[in-house]
Design an enzyme around this catalytic site. Structure first.
Site, PDB file in Angstrom:
ATOM      1  CD  GLU A  83      51.366  52.303  40.641  1.00 59.11           C
ATOM      2  OE1 GLU A  83      50.938  50.995  40.871  1.00 59.11           O
ATOM      3  OE2 GLU A  83      52.305  52.751  41.168  1.00 59.11           O
ATOM      4  CG  ASP A 284      44.853  32.845  36.943  1.00 61.31           C
ATOM      5  OD1 ASP A 284      44.861  33.666  37.913  1.00 61.31           O
ATOM      6  OD2 ASP A 284      44.316  31.660  37.251  1.00 61.31           O
TER       7      ASP A 284
HETATM    8  P1  NDP Z   1      42.966  24.778  29.402  1.00 59.53           P
HETATM    9  O1  NDP Z   1      42.076  23.899  29.911  1.00 59.53           O
HETATM   10  O2  NDP Z   1      42.355  25.689  28.282  1.00 59.53           O
HETATM   11  O3  NDP Z   1      43.894  23.721  28.451  1.00 59.53           O
HETATM   12  C1  NDP Z   1      44.799  24.070  27.427  1.00 59.53           C
HETATM   13  C2  NDP Z   1      44.429  23.120  26.592  1.00 59.53           C
HETATM   14  O4  NDP Z   1      45.068  23.346  25.399  1.00 59.53           O
HETATM   15  C3  NDP Z   1      44.868  21.770  26.566  1.00 59.53           C
HETATM   16  O5  NDP Z   1      44.076  20.877  27.251  1.00 59.53           O
HETATM   17  C4  NDP Z   1      45.333  21.299  25.243  1.00 59.53           C
HETATM   18  O6  NDP Z   1      43.983  20.600  24.749  1.00 59.53           O
HETATM   19  C5  NDP Z   1      45.209  22.459  24.325  1.00 59.53           C
HETATM   20  N1  NDP Z   1      46.357  22.670  23.606  1.00 59.53           N
HETATM   21  C6  NDP Z   1      46.556  22.961  22.259  1.00 59.53           C
HETATM   22  N2  NDP Z   1      47.862  23.169  22.018  1.00 59.53           N
HETATM   23  C7  NDP Z   1      48.682  23.030  23.110  1.00 59.53           C
HETATM   24  C8  NDP Z   1      49.863  22.831  23.446  1.00 59.53           C
HETATM   25  N3  NDP Z   1      50.854  23.169  22.506  1.00 59.53           N
HETATM   26  N4  NDP Z   1      50.459  22.990  24.748  1.00 59.53           N
HETATM   27  C9  NDP Z   1      49.402  22.708  25.685  1.00 59.53           C
HETATM   28  N5  NDP Z   1      48.296  22.478  25.474  1.00 59.53           N
HETATM   29  C10 NDP Z   1      47.774  22.843  24.245  1.00 59.53           C
HETATM   30  O7  NDP Z   1      44.058  25.719  30.036  1.00 59.53           O
HETATM   31  P2  NDP Z   1      45.068  25.240  31.064  1.00 59.53           P
HETATM   32  O8  NDP Z   1      45.010  23.948  31.644  1.00 59.53           O
HETATM   33  O9  NDP Z   1      46.279  25.685  31.008  1.00 59.53           O
HETATM   34  O10 NDP Z   1      44.440  26.236  32.469  1.00 59.53           O
HETATM   35  C11 NDP Z   1      44.395  27.518  32.440  1.00 59.53           C
HETATM   36  C12 NDP Z   1      42.941  28.149  33.143  1.00 59.53           C
HETATM   37  O11 NDP Z   1      42.839  27.409  34.460  1.00 59.53           O
HETATM   38  C13 NDP Z   1      43.440  29.413  33.546  1.00 59.53           C
HETATM   39  O12 NDP Z   1      42.220  30.079  33.174  1.00 59.53           O
HETATM   40  C14 NDP Z   1      43.235  29.575  34.811  1.00 59.53           C
HETATM   41  O13 NDP Z   1      42.759  30.758  35.552  1.00 59.53           O
HETATM   42  C15 NDP Z   1      42.580  28.615  35.222  1.00 59.53           C
HETATM   43  N6  NDP Z   1      42.549  27.582  36.515  1.00 59.53           N
HETATM   44  C16 NDP Z   1      43.494  27.920  37.571  1.00 59.53           C
HETATM   45  C17 NDP Z   1      43.654  27.451  38.778  1.00 59.53           C
HETATM   46  C18 NDP Z   1      44.714  27.945  39.581  1.00 59.53           C
HETATM   47  O14 NDP Z   1      45.238  28.709  39.461  1.00 59.53           O
HETATM   48  N7  NDP Z   1      44.492  27.514  40.949  1.00 59.53           N
HETATM   49  C19 NDP Z   1      42.706  26.419  39.027  1.00 59.53           C
HETATM   50  C20 NDP Z   1      41.576  25.990  38.215  1.00 59.53           C
HETATM   51  C21 NDP Z   1      41.702  26.620  37.049  1.00 59.53           C
HETATM   52  P3  NDP Z   1      44.320  19.139  24.035  1.00 59.53           P
HETATM   53  O15 NDP Z   1      45.556  18.488  24.154  1.00 59.53           O
HETATM   54  O16 NDP Z   1      43.446  18.255  24.539  1.00 59.53           O
HETATM   55  O17 NDP Z   1      44.177  19.616  22.612  1.00 59.53           O
END
Ligand code: NDP
Length: 429
Positions: A83, A284
Site C-alpha cells: 500500500e 504470523d
Molecule cells: P517453533 O516450533 O519453531 O519453536 C521454536 C523453537 O525454537 C523452540 O521449540 C526451541 O526449540 C527453539 N529455540 C531456540 N532458541 C530459543 C529461545 N531463545 N527461545 C525460545 N525457543 C528457542 O516455533 P513456535 O513454537 O514459536 O511456533 C510458531 C509457528 O507456529 C509459527 O509459524 C506459527 O505460524 C505457527 N502456528 C501458529 C498457530 C496459531 O497462531 N494459532 C497454530 C499453530 C502453529 P528447543 O528449545 O527445543 O531447542
C-alpha cells in the site's frame, strides 16, 4: 555509528544509494545489503518446503520507516506492504514525537496462552477446584512435556480453570488455560506440545471428555503499551491552530470508541503499519490480526484501540495504545526467510520483546498519521499523490513512463485510471 535521525532525503535516493547509506551507517552489513539489493525471492528448496502445492513466489516491496525513537533508542523499521503512503505516513508521524523523546513503552508480562477444553464432567465446581489444587503437579507435567523451553528459563508460569456456560446459562465446559513463557519464540508449537503432554493426565483426573487442546491467539497475558506526546505547536496547519487539531484528534479517537463502522477503519489504519512490520520480520500476520481485533472487542463492543487526550499542563496531545502482541524473533518461518533475518539486522535487535515494543509504537504512529490527516486536509490528497505511480502502472506504463505519468497525475485536481491511460496514450505519441 551516526544516529538514524541524521538520515535525510532518503526517499529521493535510488535503491542502491539507500542501501549504501544504511551500510555506511552500520545498520546493515555489506552482505545483507547485497542480499536485499539482489533479492529475487526464496530459494526453490525453501519455497517448496514452506508450503504445500507451491507453484510460484509472490513478492511484495520492502521499505524502511524513519524517525522512530523507542524507549530512548533511535530505530529504523523494516516494512513490507503493497500500500502506497503507509511508510511515508508512519515516518512522518514518528517525526512529531521526536521533540518529546519519541515513544515510551511497557511490557509487564509476555506469556503465550493455551487452552484445554473438557466436557461431560460430573461436577464442574469440583473439577475447577481440583485443577487449582494441583497446579504444582501440572507444572511438573508441563516441564516433562517440553524440557528444552524450561532449560531456556521459560515454561509454564501460571494457569487457571474456568467453567464455560452455554446460552441457557448451564455449565457445559471446563477449560484450563495455561500461560507459558516461550522466551524468544512466538510459541504456538511450544504451547501445543505442552498441551499434548498435560491434557491426557488432566482428562483422567477430571474423568471428562476432551474436546480439544490448542493455543489461543487471544494474548491478553502479553499486553504491550506505547505512548507518545506531541506539543500543540507542531500540530498547527495553515487553516487550524495546534490546539484545535489536537482537540479534533481527541474527538476522532473518542468517536472510534462509539461507532464500530469507524472503529474498524480506525484500527485498519493502525494495522497498515503493524502488519507491515510483522510481515517483514517473518511473523504470523493472521495470529496478530486475530488477537488484536478480538482485543478491540474486549469490552463487549468493537472499539478503536488508540486513546488520544490532551495534557493541558504541557500543552501536548498524548497518545496511548495497548495491544496483545506475541511475536517471535526465531522459530516458525523466521529462520527460513533470509529477509526476516535482514529485518532483524536493520532493527538492530534480535529480541522478541523489543520487537513488540517497536511494533506497538508503529501502530500508534500510523494511527496518528491517519487521524491527523482525516481531521485536517483529508486522506485523499496525500494518499492519491503517492498512489499516482500505482495508477500509472495499472494504466500500462513501464520504465521511465511510470514516473513521467505519475508526476503529470499529481498536478491534476483529480486522478483516476482513465486519466492515467489518456496521459500514457499522449505520452507515447
Ligand atoms: P517453533 O516450533 O519453531 O519453536 C521454536 C523453537 O525454537 C523452540 O521449540 C526451541 O526449540 C527453539 N529455540 C531456540 N532458541 C530459543 C529461545 N531463545 N527461545 C525460545 N525457543 C528457542 O516455533 P513456535 O513454537 O514459536 O511456533 C510458531 C509457528 O507456529 C509459527 O509459524 C506459527 O505460524 C505457527 N502456528 C501458529 C498457530 C496459531 O497462531 N494459532 C497454530 C499453530 C502453529 P528447543 O528449545 O527445543 O531447542
Amino acid at each position: 555509528m551516526e544516529k538514524a535521525s541524521s538520515i535525510s532525503k532518503f526517499y529521493q535516493k535510488s535503491r542502491e544509494e539507500r542501501l549504501a547509506l544504511l551500510t555506511e551507517r552500520a545498520f546493515l552489513s555489506e552482505e545483507t545489503a547485497k542480499l536485499l539489493f539482489n533479492a529475487k525471492g526464496l530459494s526453490e528448496e525453501v519455497a517448496n518446503h514452506l508450503i504445500e502445492n507451491q507453484i510460484s513466489q509472490f513478492t511484495l516491496p520492502m521499505g524502511v520507516a524513519l524517525n522512530f525513537i523507542v524507549d530512548g533508542e533511535e530505530c529504523l523499521i523494516p516494512m513490507v506492504t503493497e500500500e502506497p503512503s503507509v511508510i511515508a505516513a508512519c515516518s512522518n508521524a514518528a517525526r512529531f514525537t521526536r521533540a518529546t523523546g519519541g515513544f515510551k513503552t511497557s511490557f509487564p508480562e509476555r506469556l503465550q496462552t493455551g487452552q484445554m477444553i473438557f466436557y461431560n464432567l460430573e461436577d464442574f465446581s469440583e473439577g475447577k477446584r481440583l485443577i487449582e489444587q494441583r497446579i504444582d503437579e501440572i507444572k511438573q507435567l508441563a516441564q516433562l512435556a517440553h524440557p528444552s523451553i524450561v532449560a531456556r528459563g521459560g515454561g509454564l508460569v501460571d494457569l487457571k480453570a474456568h467453567i464455560i456456560y452455554n446460552e441457557k446459562d448451564q455449565a457445559e465446559y471446563l477449560t484450563v488455560y495455561l500461560f507459558v513463557d516461550v522466551k524468544e519464540a512466538m510459541g504456538a508449537n511450544i504451547v501445543n506440545t505442552i498441551l499434548e503432554g498435560v491434557t491426557p493426565v488432566i482428562q483422567e483426573w477430571l474423568r471428562a471428555e476432551k474436546l480439544m487442546s490448542i493455543l489461543s491467539n487471544y494474548n491478553d497475558r502479553a499486553l504491550v503499551s506505547s505512548s507518545c506526546s506531541i506539543p500543540f505547536n507542531q500540530l498547527a496547519t495553515k487553516e487550524l491552530s495546534g490546539d484545535v487539531v489536537a482537540e479534533k484528534i481527541v474527538k476522532a479517537s473518542h468517536y472510534a470508541k462509539l461507532d464500530p463502522y469507524r472503529a474498524v477503519t480506525h484500527n485498519k489504519g493502525m494495522m497498515n503499519g503493524i502488519d507491515a512490520v510483522v510481515m517483514a520480520t517473518g511473523n504470523d500476520t493472521r495470529a496478530i490480526e486475530a488477537g488484536i481485533h478480538a482485543y478491540a472487542a474486549k469490552d463487549g463492543r468493537y472499539q478503536g484501540l488508540t486513546n488520544w487526550y490532551i495534557d493541558s499542563k504541557s500543552n501536548c496531545l498524548i497518545g496511548e495504545l495497548t495491544l496483545p502482541l506475541l511475536l517471535g524473533s526465531l522459530g516458525g518461518a523466521i529462520n527460513a526467510l533470509p529477509l526476516a533475518k535482514a529485518s532483524q539486522e536493520l532493527l538492530q535487535t534480535h529480541d522478541a520483546e523489543i520487537l513488540g515494543r517497536i511494533i506497538c509504537s508503529v501502530g500508534l504512529a500510523q494511527n496518528f498519521a491517519a487521524i491527523r490527516a482525516l481531521v485536517t486536509e483529508g486522506i485523499q490528497k496525500g494518499h492519491m499523490s503517492l498512489h499516482a505511480s500505482a495508477l500509472a502502472i495499472h494504466a500500462g506504463a513501464v520504465g521511465d513512463e511510470i514516473e513521467a505519468i505519475a508526476s503529470q497525475l499529481r498536478l491534476l485536481e483529480r486522478m483516476n485510471l482513465k486519466t492515467a491511460s489518456d496521459l500514457l496514450t499522449v505520452y507515447r505519441q
